[in-house]
Design an enzyme around this catalytic site. Structure first.
Site, short mmCIF file in Angstrom:
data_model
loop_
_atom_site.label_atom_id
_atom_site.label_comp_id
_atom_site.label_asym_id
_atom_site.label_seq_id
_atom_site.Cartn_x
_atom_site.Cartn_y
_atom_site.Cartn_z
N CYS A 168 -3.62 -1.72 9.60
CA CYS A 168 -4.34 -1.15 8.35
C CYS A 168 -5.22 0.25 8.32
O CYS A 168 -4.36 0.99 7.66
CB CYS A 168 -4.96 -1.76 7.11
SG CYS A 168 -3.84 -4.11 7.35
N THR A 182 0.29 -1.51 0.25
CA THR A 182 -0.26 -0.02 -0.02
C THR A 182 0.83 1.14 -0.15
O THR A 182 2.03 0.90 0.85
CB THR A 182 -1.21 -0.28 1.08
OG1 THR A 182 -2.08 -1.34 1.32
CG2 THR A 182 -1.52 1.13 1.21
N LEU A 222 -7.09 -8.17 1.28
CA LEU A 222 -7.51 -8.89 1.93
C LEU A 222 -7.83 -8.48 3.81
O LEU A 222 -7.32 -7.64 4.17
CB LEU A 222 -6.05 -9.23 2.33
CG LEU A 222 -5.44 -10.20 0.96
CD1 LEU A 222 -4.12 -11.35 1.32
CD2 LEU A 222 -6.81 -11.38 0.35
N LEU A 257 -20.75 -1.02 9.69
CA LEU A 257 -21.73 -0.15 10.30
C LEU A 257 -21.97 -0.54 12.03
O LEU A 257 -22.74 -0.64 12.59
CB LEU A 257 -23.53 0.29 9.87
CG LEU A 257 -23.18 0.90 8.71
CD1 LEU A 257 -24.29 1.76 8.29
CD2 LEU A 257 -22.31 2.26 8.83
C1 UGA Z 1 -9.14 -4.27 6.28
C2 UGA Z 1 -9.78 -3.92 5.38
O1 UGA Z 1 -11.13 -4.14 5.20
C3 UGA Z 1 -8.83 -4.72 3.97
O2 UGA Z 1 -10.15 -4.74 3.06
C4 UGA Z 1 -7.83 -4.56 3.83
O3 UGA Z 1 -7.11 -5.43 2.44
C5 UGA Z 1 -7.20 -4.64 5.17
O4 UGA Z 1 -7.05 -3.67 5.70
C6 UGA Z 1 -5.15 -4.59 4.37
O5 UGA Z 1 -5.69 -2.78 3.97
O6 UGA Z 1 -4.59 -5.19 4.87
P1 UGA Z 1 -8.32 -5.33 8.15
O7 UGA Z 1 -7.65 -5.02 9.19
O8 UGA Z 1 -7.78 -6.79 8.83
O9 UGA Z 1 -8.45 -4.92 6.86
O10 UGA Z 1 -9.84 -5.35 9.18
P2 UGA Z 1 -10.71 -4.60 9.52
O11 UGA Z 1 -11.86 -6.27 9.03
O12 UGA Z 1 -11.45 -4.28 7.47
O13 UGA Z 1 -11.17 -4.61 10.71
C7 UGA Z 1 -10.40 -3.29 10.90
C8 UGA Z 1 -11.28 -2.48 11.80
O14 UGA Z 1 -12.18 -2.43 12.11
C9 UGA Z 1 -11.00 -3.35 13.41
O15 UGA Z 1 -10.81 -3.11 14.33
C10 UGA Z 1 -12.45 -3.54 13.55
O16 UGA Z 1 -12.94 -4.36 14.96
C11 UGA Z 1 -13.06 -2.60 13.07
N1 UGA Z 1 -14.49 -2.79 12.89
C12 UGA Z 1 -15.06 -2.98 11.76
C13 UGA Z 1 -16.03 -1.86 13.46
O17 UGA Z 1 -15.12 -1.23 14.41
N2 UGA Z 1 -16.86 -2.42 13.23
C14 UGA Z 1 -17.63 -2.35 11.51
O18 UGA Z 1 -18.39 -2.38 11.52
C15 UGA Z 1 -16.09 -3.97 11.20
#
Ligand code: UGA
Length: 471
Positions: A266, A130, A159, A256
């Site tokens: 990330c 990135t 991912l 949401l």
């Molecule tokens: C994120 C992106 O979702 C991926 O598409 C991307 O490839 C990746 O970063 C990256 O740039 O490598 P990731 O960091 O593994 O993936 O985690 P997510 O599942 O996106 O969650 C991120 C954070 O948001 C977590 O702390 C999660 O708890 C929080 N979250 C997620 C919320 O607080 N509320 C939600 O509704 C969803």
């Protein structure tokens, strides 16, 4: 040379066996092309050679072993061997934040310099890391200035940790950016077996797609957390509000989820890096800074909630923290909300005992003074409050009647809105969550549930005062 059966480019060289590089290499090797995976860290390579992944990711160990045994994945510690005859060299090295939140591109630059010094003429150099808008284009200019005329492309990855293999195999889109159409098409052929929509564009647009996706998802999270706060002030229920808003197909329900906000390697990094890139180009992207600010506030508001639930102070109180990883399905502690929550609680004098199904070792490195146990039932024994920080399914499925027998006070504060409020209330708990009115402990046979060491009369009082606050 290409993969004879399919016309897909092979061999492929992936530089960097970190999260993105390892998953990409293993999945593409599984798809039938030859992949050489290069890393400079001997310990990491040692683990990989034994078929053990250095990161916790479902299915990854199995696929790694299979790819190594079939010979489709070759581990390398030297660039010359790794790039020899490669059709494509994919750079998947880290771009960690610098002190001012700009992305540190030093690993990308040195990996590219090394690759172009030894690769065969015509090899496509792909930036998978990135990187800020304009990076691939600048790298192309730098290479040309130094007499290296390799085509350069940008191919962002999407991912998520914990679902990386599934995400790799079902991408919503494959994005390839570059100024050489033939090179971009060669890169796209790597992924054509996935039958995903393809977007070929310029490299700067591809870079902005990556930052844009992560930043927009972070904005969604901060937006719903602000709405949750408003729900608390007005007595509404954020879960219904999010369901209603998310039902509009133009918005969608994903991301949401109100709660402790975003962590991980990330979102926090990329939102700030995009803000920095915007500033560099003379644009003030205030929306991004607001998302970061709201995200930080979520953590302090949550600690305040725990304080309030314990009659204004956590000093001397035993707090059981369930969940340490930044999200379920991973042992990753980078920017995990648990770090801030636990440090704040401890600073206020709380006696924290924490648990997590997989992240305890990683957590102990950042929280060396916080005691941790493996068993959640052990964690809650004698607790004045049970605090949910990561929504592991294990915690959702706890025997809450049993927990009720172990705790000192029947108070649960759920930072992820993941528990069943009615079930908790039926087990005798006062259940406090994010953006929803607190649930009072239900009376059992005319009397409230008793804890091992006391009654839950205090919890009932808390519920009363919190319900009052929410109105
Ligand atoms: C994120 C992106 O979702 C991926 O598409 C991307 O490839 C990746 O970063 C990256 O740039 O490598 P990731 O960091 O593994 O993936 O985690 P997510 O599942 O996106 O969650 C991120 C954070 O948001 C977590 O702390 C999660 O708890 C929080 N979250 C997620 C919320 O607080 N509320 C939600 O509704 C969803």
């Amino acid at each position: 040379m290409s993969n004879r059966a399919s016309g897909r480019p092979s061999p492929l060289c992936v530089v960097g066996a970190g999260y993105v590089g390892l998953v990409t290499a293993v999945c593409l090797a599984e798809s039938g092309i030859e992949v050489r995976l290069l890393d400079i860290d001997p310990d990491r390579l040692g683990m990989l050679r034994e078929g053990r992944s250095p990161i916790h990711e479902p299915m990854l160990d199995e696929l790694l072993v299979r790819a190594l045994e079939s010979g489709s994945l070759i581990l390398c510690d030297d660039m010359r061997t790794a790039v020899k005859g490669a059709q494509i060299v994919m750079l998947a090295v880290g771009t960690p934040p610098l002190a001012d939140y700009r992305a540190d591109l030093s690993q990308v630059r040195s990996a590219l310099a090394e690759a172009v010094a030894t690769a065969d003429y015509g090899t496509v150099m792909v930036v998978k890391s990135t990187v800020p808008p304009g990076t691939t284009s600048h790298l192309r200019t730098l290479c040309r200035r130094n007499g290296h005329t390799f085509p350069l492309a940008m191919c962002p990855e999407f991912l998520s940790e914990g679902t990386a293999i599934k995400d790799f195999n079902h991408p919503p889109v494959v994005v390839v950016g570059g100024d050489d159409r033939e090179a971009c098409e060669r890169v796209a052929r790597l992924f054509e077996y996935l039958n995903a929509p393809l977007l070929i564009t310029d490299s700067t647009s591809a870079e902005l797609v990556k930052y844009g996706v992560n930043s927009f998802l972070a904005l969604k999270i901060s937006f719903i957390n602000e709405m949750a706060h408003l729900c608390e002030l007005t007595g509404a229920d954020i879960e219904s509000v999010a369901q209603g808003i998310g039902s509009d197909p133009r918005i969608g329900r994903a991301f949401l989820g109100a709660g402790l906000g975003f962590g991980g390697s990330c979102f926090p990094k990329d939102v700030r890096a995009l803000d920095q890139a915007a500033s560099y180009h003379g644009h003030s992207f205030g929306l991004l800074r607001a998302a970061v600010e709201v995200n930080a506030q979520q953590r302090t508001r949550f600690v305040a909630k725990v304080q309030k639930a314990l009659r204004g102070t956590v000093a001397g109180k035993r707090i059981a923290v369930l969940g340490l990883a930044f999200k379920p399905g991973t042992d990753d502690m980078r920017q995990a909300p648990s770090i801030d929550v636990i440090r704040h609680l401890e600073d206020f004098g709380a006696k924290v005992l924490a648990t997590d199904p997989v992240a305890r070792t990683a957590a102990a490195r950042v929280l060396p003074l916080t005691p941790m146990v493996a068993d959640p039932y052990e964690c809650v024994r004698g607790a004045d409050a049970v605090v949910i920080v990561t929504e592991w399914p294990e915690y959702r499925n706890l025997d809450w009647d049993r927990v009720a027998q172990l705790v000192r006070r029947h108070v649960v504060i759920d930072g992820r809105n993941c528990l069943d409020a009615d079930k908790l209330a039926a087990a005798g708990f006062t259940y406090i969550s994010i953006g929803r009115p607190p649930h009072r402990a239900a009376a059992k046979n005319g009397a409230s549930a008793k804890s091992a060491n006391g009654t839950n009369a205090a919890a009932a009082l808390i519920a009363e005062s919190l319900v009052g606050d929410a109105r």
